[in-house]
Scaffold this motif. Sequence first.
Motif, PDB file in Angstrom:
ATOM      1  N   LEU A   1     -33.936  26.788 -53.646  1.00 28.30           N
ATOM      2  CA  LEU A   1     -33.362  26.989 -54.972  1.00 28.30           C
ATOM      3  C   LEU A   1     -32.704  28.360 -54.965  1.00 28.30           C
ATOM      4  O   LEU A   1     -33.382  29.389 -54.945  1.00 28.30           O
ATOM      5  CB  LEU A   1     -34.455  26.911 -56.046  1.00 28.30           C
ATOM      6  N   SER A   2     -31.380  28.373 -54.937  1.00 31.53           N
ATOM      7  CA  SER A   2     -30.659  29.626 -54.790  1.00 31.53           C
ATOM      8  C   SER A   2     -29.344  29.545 -55.544  1.00 31.53           C
ATOM      9  O   SER A   2     -29.070  28.567 -56.244  1.00 31.53           O
ATOM     10  CB  SER A   2     -30.438  29.925 -53.309  1.00 31.53           C
ATOM     11  N   HIS A   3     -28.508  30.573 -55.385  1.00 30.62           N
ATOM     12  CA  HIS A   3     -27.222  30.557 -56.078  1.00 30.62           C
ATOM     13  C   HIS A   3     -26.300  29.519 -55.448  1.00 30.62           C
ATOM     14  O   HIS A   3     -26.462  29.143 -54.282  1.00 30.62           O
ATOM     15  CB  HIS A   3     -26.589  31.949 -56.061  1.00 30.62           C
ATOM     16  N   ASP A   4     -25.348  29.030 -56.236  1.00 29.68           N
ATOM     17  CA  ASP A   4     -24.445  27.978 -55.779  1.00 29.68           C
ATOM     18  C   ASP A   4     -22.989  28.439 -55.824  1.00 29.68           C
ATOM     19  O   ASP A   4     -22.081  27.645 -56.059  1.00 29.68           O
ATOM     20  CB  ASP A   4     -24.619  26.723 -56.633  1.00 29.68           C
TER      21      ASP A   4
ATOM     22  N   VAL B   1     -40.900  25.685 -50.491  1.00 28.78           N
ATOM     23  CA  VAL B   1     -39.969  25.889 -51.605  1.00 28.78           C
ATOM     24  C   VAL B   1     -39.603  27.365 -51.635  1.00 28.78           C
ATOM     25  O   VAL B   1     -40.483  28.229 -51.732  1.00 28.78           O
ATOM     26  CB  VAL B   1     -40.588  25.477 -52.953  1.00 28.78           C
ATOM     27  N   LEU B   2     -38.311  27.667 -51.540  1.00 27.78           N
ATOM     28  CA  LEU B   2     -37.831  29.042 -51.618  1.00 27.78           C
ATOM     29  C   LEU B   2     -37.040  29.215 -52.899  1.00 27.78           C
ATOM     30  O   LEU B   2     -36.168  28.388 -53.217  1.00 27.78           O
ATOM     31  CB  LEU B   2     -36.946  29.398 -50.423  1.00 27.78           C
TER      32      LEU B   2
ATOM     33  N   HIS C   1     -33.496  20.069 -48.874  1.00 29.14           N
ATOM     34  CA  HIS C   1     -32.915  19.873 -50.200  1.00 29.14           C
ATOM     35  C   HIS C   1     -32.408  21.218 -50.716  1.00 29.14           C
ATOM     36  O   HIS C   1     -33.001  22.263 -50.435  1.00 29.14           O
ATOM     37  CB  HIS C   1     -33.960  19.331 -51.185  1.00 29.14           C
ATOM     38  N   PHE C   2     -31.358  21.177 -51.493  1.00 29.41           N
ATOM     39  CA  PHE C   2     -30.842  22.386 -52.127  1.00 29.41           C
ATOM     40  C   PHE C   2     -30.630  22.123 -53.607  1.00 29.41           C
ATOM     41  O   PHE C   2     -30.211  21.041 -54.008  1.00 29.41           O
ATOM     42  CB  PHE C   2     -29.519  22.822 -51.496  1.00 29.41           C
ATOM     43  N   GLY C   3     -30.918  23.142 -54.429  1.00 28.55           N
ATOM     44  CA  GLY C   3     -30.668  23.059 -55.858  1.00 28.55           C
ATOM     45  C   GLY C   3     -30.201  24.399 -56.387  1.00 28.55           C
ATOM     46  O   GLY C   3     -30.622  25.449 -55.901  1.00 28.55           O
ATOM     47  N   SER C   4     -29.323  24.356 -57.373  1.00 28.63           N
ATOM     48  CA  SER C   4     -28.854  25.594 -57.982  1.00 28.63           C
ATOM     49  C   SER C   4     -29.965  26.212 -58.825  1.00 28.63           C
ATOM     50  O   SER C   4     -30.525  25.554 -59.708  1.00 28.63           O
ATOM     51  CB  SER C   4     -27.634  25.315 -58.863  1.00 28.63           C
TER      52      SER C   4
END
Length: 375
Positions: free
Chosen positions: A313-316, A276-277, A344-347
């Motif tokens: 989990l980073s900027h979108d 998880v980043l 997986h990616f999440g804002s």
Amino acid sequence: MPRPSLLAPLAVASVAIGCGDSTATTGFTTTPSTTMPSLSTSGVDSSGGTSSTSTSTSTGSGSGGEDSTAGSSSTSMSGVSDVGSVPDFPTTPGCKGKIDLLFVISSNEEMAYKQVQLQEAFPEFVKILEADFADFDYHVMVVDAGGDTTLDFCDICYSCSQVMCDGPGCSQWDGPPDYPCDEIFEECTAVQGAGVTVMGNFEASNKRCLPADGPRFITKDDPDLEGTFDCISKLGAGPKTPAAARMMMRALEPEILSKWGCNKGFLRPDALLAIVLVSGDYDNNTPGTPADWYEAVVEAKQGNEDAVVILALSHDLDVPNPKCEGPDLTSSLRLLADAAEHGHFGSMCEQSYVPFMKDMAGTILELCSIFIPPQ
């Protein structure tokens, strides 16, 4: 094999992304040397959701009832049946509840609240895995995504000793009043990519969380998993140079994982690796491309892509209807998630990280059922 070409000295550059703030703070103007692949927004919910996955399971933060073909890539998970929960080959041994969890968390600028959101989502994530695994045998390690360390000394100029400070210096202590200056720091404290055992920063835990003479990660023998995780993941927000992908690769280098290394014992050959980043910066301090970064992670698992799950989990800012505010910048960590077979990616600007962590837990359960440890 180690990838020294990807781990050259840090470049001094960063871009901070705000949530609810229409401005972004830019540090130095060094031109990023990272060559990015062409931008793709496949897997992004056009209704405004920002979660995506390159596995066969799709995620989304938009409204329910989305089309069954939306939000997922064409990549399928080998060995997993169409229903996504029952393996095609039930005779394979599986991971047997062994999960190595690596959290790479930014501690620069205004990241303290994002760390709290991660801490709030962590129990729900663990609950899913505990319900499925009778013997949940976990290793949980947190690595500071900041490229600078100051814990090994207590200089009078905490902020101005950092590479991001352009002032002439300071004449009095300008760090946190509760900075653990009386702590005895072990040799690995200042090693980039080493697991966090004690932290010092603005709004950080500022105390020892794990014994100095033990492993630099939480094991199932810890009587308080959530409490210890809260301690080591409370990295605070200070004058750090963000390099999340670089620190991820550092943490998995053969040298640091060896029996003489700081992270010895963390990565097990018969365990699934979940990463998880959490970082809102454009990671131009990590050489190479997101595809290179992913390749380095897979190498750590002997080339087995089905043994690796990544949540970024980073900027979108480079997807439709972003939750974050700031300039139109490419999210290098989103591209890392896109490059991953099971990504997986999440804002990071969403109010809760629970849906993203639950989606990741689902992928872990699927992969664990088909995982074949190396012989």
